[in-house]
Write a protein that holds these residues in place. Structure first.
Motif, PDB file in Angstrom:
ATOM      1  N   GLY A 136       0.789  -1.220   0.022  1.00  0.00           N
ATOM      2  CA  GLY A 136      -0.034   0.132  -0.114  1.00  0.00           C
ATOM      3  C   GLY A 136       0.927   1.307  -0.110  1.00  0.00           C
ATOM      4  N   ILE A 137       0.196   2.291  -0.164  1.00  0.00           N
ATOM      5  CA  ILE A 137       0.889   3.687  -0.453  1.00  0.00           C
ATOM      6  C   ILE A 137      -0.273   4.721   0.163  1.00  0.00           C
ATOM      7  N   ILE A 138       0.101   5.441   1.222  1.00  0.00           N
ATOM      8  CA  ILE A 138      -0.678   6.581   1.637  1.00  0.00           C
ATOM      9  C   ILE A 138       0.036   7.781   0.995  1.00  0.00           C
ATOM     10  N   ILE A 139      -0.946   8.678   0.586  1.00  0.00           N
ATOM     11  CA  ILE A 139      -0.434  10.098  -0.132  1.00  0.00           C
ATOM     12  C   ILE A 139      -1.049  11.164   0.805  1.00  0.00           C
ATOM     13  N   SER A 140      -0.353  12.040   1.504  1.00  0.00           N
ATOM     14  CA  SER A 140      -0.925  13.115   2.343  1.00  0.00           C
ATOM     15  C   SER A 140      -0.639  14.268   1.568  1.00  0.00           C
ATOM     16  N   PRO A 141      -1.455  15.089   2.118  1.00  0.00           N
ATOM     17  CA  PRO A 141      -1.218  16.724   1.423  1.00  0.00           C
ATOM     18  C   PRO A 141       0.269  17.326   1.932  1.00  0.00           C
ATOM     19  N   TYR A 142       0.562  16.992   3.011  1.00  0.00           N
ATOM     20  CA  TYR A 142       1.716  17.675   3.423  1.00  0.00           C
ATOM     21  C   TYR A 142       2.991  16.649   4.050  1.00  0.00           C
ATOM     22  N   GLN A 143       4.080  17.240   4.308  1.00  0.00           N
ATOM     23  CA  GLN A 143       5.030  16.268   4.813  1.00  0.00           C
ATOM     24  C   GLN A 143       5.175  16.286   6.232  1.00  0.00           C
ATOM     25  N   VAL A 144       5.352  15.241   7.012  1.00  0.00           N
ATOM     26  CA  VAL A 144       4.989  15.183   8.548  1.00  0.00           C
ATOM     27  C   VAL A 144       6.224  14.585   9.042  1.00  0.00           C
ATOM     28  N   GLU A 145       6.875  15.035   9.972  1.00  0.00           N
ATOM     29  CA  GLU A 145       7.895  14.211  10.404  1.00  0.00           C
ATOM     30  C   GLU A 145       7.791  12.758  10.903  1.00  0.00           C
ATOM     31  N   SER A 146       6.686  12.536  11.361  1.00  0.00           N
ATOM     32  CA  SER A 146       6.317  11.083  11.584  1.00  0.00           C
ATOM     33  C   SER A 146       6.236  10.082  10.428  1.00  0.00           C
ATOM     34  N   PHE A 147       6.163  10.428   9.385  1.00  0.00           N
ATOM     35  CA  PHE A 147       6.209   9.540   8.200  1.00  0.00           C
ATOM     36  C   PHE A 147       7.314   8.746   8.245  1.00  0.00           C
ATOM     37  N   GLN A 148       8.571   9.017   8.585  1.00  0.00           N
ATOM     38  CA  GLN A 148       9.612   8.292   8.445  1.00  0.00           C
ATOM     39  C   GLN A 148       9.598   7.291   9.503  1.00  0.00           C
ATOM     40  N   LYS A 149       9.035   7.383  10.768  1.00  0.00           N
ATOM     41  CA  LYS A 149       8.951   6.409  11.882  1.00  0.00           C
ATOM     42  C   LYS A 149       7.916   5.274  11.324  1.00  0.00           C
ATOM     43  N   LEU A 150       6.780   5.791  10.739  1.00  0.00           N
ATOM     44  CA  LEU A 150       5.744   4.965  10.149  1.00  0.00           C
ATOM     45  C   LEU A 150       6.266   4.037   9.142  1.00  0.00           C
ATOM     46  N   ASN A 151       7.031   4.671   8.114  1.00  0.00           N
ATOM     47  CA  ASN A 151       7.647   3.740   7.111  1.00  0.00           C
ATOM     48  C   ASN A 151       8.667   2.591   7.614  1.00  0.00           C
ATOM     49  N   GLU A 152       9.396   2.955   8.692  1.00  0.00           N
ATOM     50  CA  GLU A 152      10.236   2.077   9.358  1.00  0.00           C
ATOM     51  C   GLU A 152       9.553   0.983  10.083  1.00  0.00           C
ATOM     52  N   ALA A 153       8.323   1.311  10.656  1.00  0.00           N
ATOM     53  CA  ALA A 153       7.579   0.381  11.510  1.00  0.00           C
ATOM     54  C   ALA A 153       6.805  -0.550  10.558  1.00  0.00           C
ATOM     55  N   PHE A 154       6.090   0.022   9.480  1.00  0.00           N
ATOM     56  CA  PHE A 154       5.253  -0.614   8.551  1.00  0.00           C
ATOM     57  C   PHE A 154       5.895  -0.946   7.348  1.00  0.00           C
ATOM     58  N   PRO A 155       6.676  -2.100   6.935  1.00  0.00           N
ATOM     59  CA  PRO A 155       7.202  -2.251   5.637  1.00  0.00           C
ATOM     60  C   PRO A 155       6.083  -2.513   4.585  1.00  0.00           C
ATOM     61  N   SER A 156       4.832  -2.671   5.156  1.00  0.00           N
ATOM     62  CA  SER A 156       3.921  -3.513   4.127  1.00  0.00           C
ATOM     63  C   SER A 156       3.215  -2.055   3.599  1.00  0.00           C
ATOM     64  N   PHE A 157       3.217  -0.826   3.799  1.00  0.00           N
ATOM     65  CA  PHE A 157       2.910   0.433   3.082  1.00  0.00           C
ATOM     66  C   PHE A 157       3.959   1.467   3.429  1.00  0.00           C
ATOM     67  N   LYS A 158       3.754   2.453   2.740  1.00  0.00           N
ATOM     68  CA  LYS A 158       4.454   3.401   2.640  1.00  0.00           C
ATOM     69  C   LYS A 158       3.910   4.950   2.523  1.00  0.00           C
ATOM     70  N   THR A 159       4.210   5.841   3.658  1.00  0.00           N
ATOM     71  CA  THR A 159       3.458   7.159   3.358  1.00  0.00           C
ATOM     72  C   THR A 159       4.331   8.375   2.916  1.00  0.00           C
ATOM     73  N   ILE A 160       3.654   9.098   1.935  1.00  0.00           N
ATOM     74  CA  ILE A 160       4.575   9.996   1.282  1.00  0.00           C
ATOM     75  C   ILE A 160       3.710  11.281   1.208  1.00  0.00           C
ATOM     76  N   SER A 161       4.252  12.449   0.704  1.00  0.00           N
ATOM     77  CA  SER A 161       3.441  13.910   0.650  1.00  0.00           C
ATOM     78  C   SER A 161       3.249  13.802  -0.961  1.00  0.00           C
ATOM     79  N   ILE A 162       2.200  14.578  -1.089  1.00  0.00           N
ATOM     80  CA  ILE A 162       1.923  14.771  -2.253  1.00  0.00           C
ATOM     81  C   ILE A 162       2.947  15.283  -3.412  1.00  0.00           C
TER      82      ILE A 162
END
Length: 462
Positions: free
Chosen positions: A230-256
């Motif tokens: 999965g990929i999650i697309i957000s309107p903004y860049q948030v510092e916690s994205f890196q921590k979420l991406n490290e914890a959940f290899p099944s999906f990635k969060t990025i900014s638009i």
């Protein structure tokens, strides 16, 4: 309050007196219902257990989980355990009992203690429990031994444990708790989540719509953690994205702004769609269709009621979250009164005050010193040297206890006395930025008005 089960059944043979006494003893609110059949059920259970008075104390009776609208019949918390007993006067299906115990298990995991669960059915004079995901009978001796071994309850405020800030864990600013699964979803959120997963399993796209604070982002991330690729697309860049991406290899969060293309992706979730340019959303949808990627959109129509028309070609599968969870009902009512000229009962937590332009900076400073976060409309706004100012876009996705914002000459009232505004240089209406900012508040809101015409009309409804 903690009660002894014996004290609940003192007048079980006199329903009228029992009702008066139990409601007085437990300080029931007028709206809280007394159920005599439940008192009789407790009496039969106590007779079956055959324990002395001292082993039947320390229970919370008929506890309502705030914001979840769920009731737990009996709960006892000790140093090393949580004991939950549900009461049934007559037998219901095994499936219903099993479902209720599993739901309670889901809720009670927030107490972080070993959990012991039973359902007592009076008509059968029998206890039931879960064993290997199945419902089985439990011997009275088992429950009796449990209460003998866990005699002393500890003072614990269940209302505090189940406060909104403890129930819900934002993936963005409560990231560690989210990663550890230390949160709950409401029934409506769980229902929408099951429907999303069903649509995706059927190879269908879906739109999830709901007001600010209804749990859209929580549902999005809870679904994503259950799926692969999965990929999650957000309107903004948030510092916690890196921590979420490290914890959940099944999906990635990025900014638009980071999105380029789909690479080994099966599901695409887009958060806060109304905060992203419509053309960018349409480009992503077209790319998703070309590569057979399932799209799930999350949006708040109140922020942009025109956006849905551009998305109707995606799918007719539209799910709605309606109940405010993060933002209080009182705060949303206050915001509605500002925008739609609705009469509102006075609440000291939500205030409108006037300031002339020349004293505006000082007025903002005063509130910042009182612990308010000032949210401005422009990134380069320099009103004062106060320590905490956030541009509206940077306030997302965080929340703040107390917020102060301004309504100035960029705003006006239309013929219906609804709040309107001009657009900023990016083509975004200031009313939209105001709404986004105000809904970041958890507890208190102050709106400083410099526009006398607007103030004159608002005074009539506030």
């Amino acid at each position: 309050m903690l009660v002894n089960l014996m004290d609940l059944i003192n007048f079980s043979d006199d329903e009228r007196l029992s009702q008066k006494y139990v409601k007085y003893y437990l300080n029931f609110k007028v709206s809280k219902q007394y159920r005599h059949e439940e008192i009789i059920t407790i009496k039969k259970m106590v007779e079956l257990l055959d324990l002395d008075y001292e082993y039947l104390g320390g229970f919370t009776y008929s506890f309502i989980l705030p914001h979840l609208n769920k009731e737990l019949d009996l709960i006892k918390v000790t140093k090393n355990s949580v004991i939950n007993i549900e009461l049934k006067s007559a037998k219901v299906s095994d499936g219903r009992i099993l479902k209720q115990l599993n739901q309670n298990k889901y809720y009670l995991h927030l107490i972080h203690k070993p959990l012991y669960q039973y359902t007592y059915v009076m008509s059968e004079n029998t206890f039931y429990k879960i064993d290997n995901d199945s419902l089985v009978m439990a011997k009275p001796e088992e429950v009796r031994k449990l209460l003998l071994n866990h005699k002393k309850a500890i003072p614990i405020d269940l209302g505090d444990i189940f406060k909104p800030e403890n129930i819900f864990a934002s993936p963005f600013y409560m990231t560690s708790r989210f990663i550890q699964n230390d949160y709950l979803l409401t029934d409506s959120e769980q229902l929408v989540e099951r429907q999303i997963i069903k649509f995706l399993e059927n190879d269908e796209d879906v739109i999830v719509e709901g007001p600010t604070g209804s749990g859209k982002t929580m549902v999005l991330y809870d679904v994503a953690r259950k799926l692969e690729k999965g990929i999650i697309i957000s309107p903004y860049q948030v510092e916690s994205f890196q921590k979420l991406n490290e914890a959940f290899p099944s999906f990635k969060t990025i900014s638009i702004e980071e999105f380029r293309n789909f690479d080994d992706i099966k599901y695409c979730f887009i958060d806060e769609v109304s905060k992203i340019e419509t053309q960018k959303i349409n480009d992503i949808i077209l790319e998703g269709k070309r590569k057979n990627i399932r799209i799930v959109l999350f949006l708040d129509l109140k922020e942009n009621d025109e956006i849905m028309s551009s998305l109707l070609g995606l799918t007719n599968n539209i799910l709605r979250l309606t109940s405010p969870i993060r933002t209080s009902r009182e705060a949303l009512d206050f915001i509605d009164s500002l925008f739609y000229h609705k009469k509102l009962f006075n609440n000291p937590k939500y205030k409108v005050i006037y300031s002339s332009e020349c004293y505006l900076a000082s007025k903002i400073n005063d509130y910042v010193k009182k612990g308010y976060t000032y949210i401005s409309y422009e990134d380069n706004e320099k009103i004062s040297d106060y320590s905490y100012k956030l541009y509206t876009k940077r306030a997302y996705p965080y929340e703040f206890q107390k917020i102060v914002m301004c309504i100035d000459d960029k705003f006006y009232l239309d013929e219906k006395k609804h709040l309107k505004s001009i657009q900023n240089d990016d083509g975004i209406y200031y009313t939209r930025l105001l709404y986004q900012g105000l809904t970041r508040a958890r507890e208190e809101i102050v709106v400083i008005i410099t526009n006398k015409k607007i103030l004159a009309e608002l005074i009539d409804i506030l």
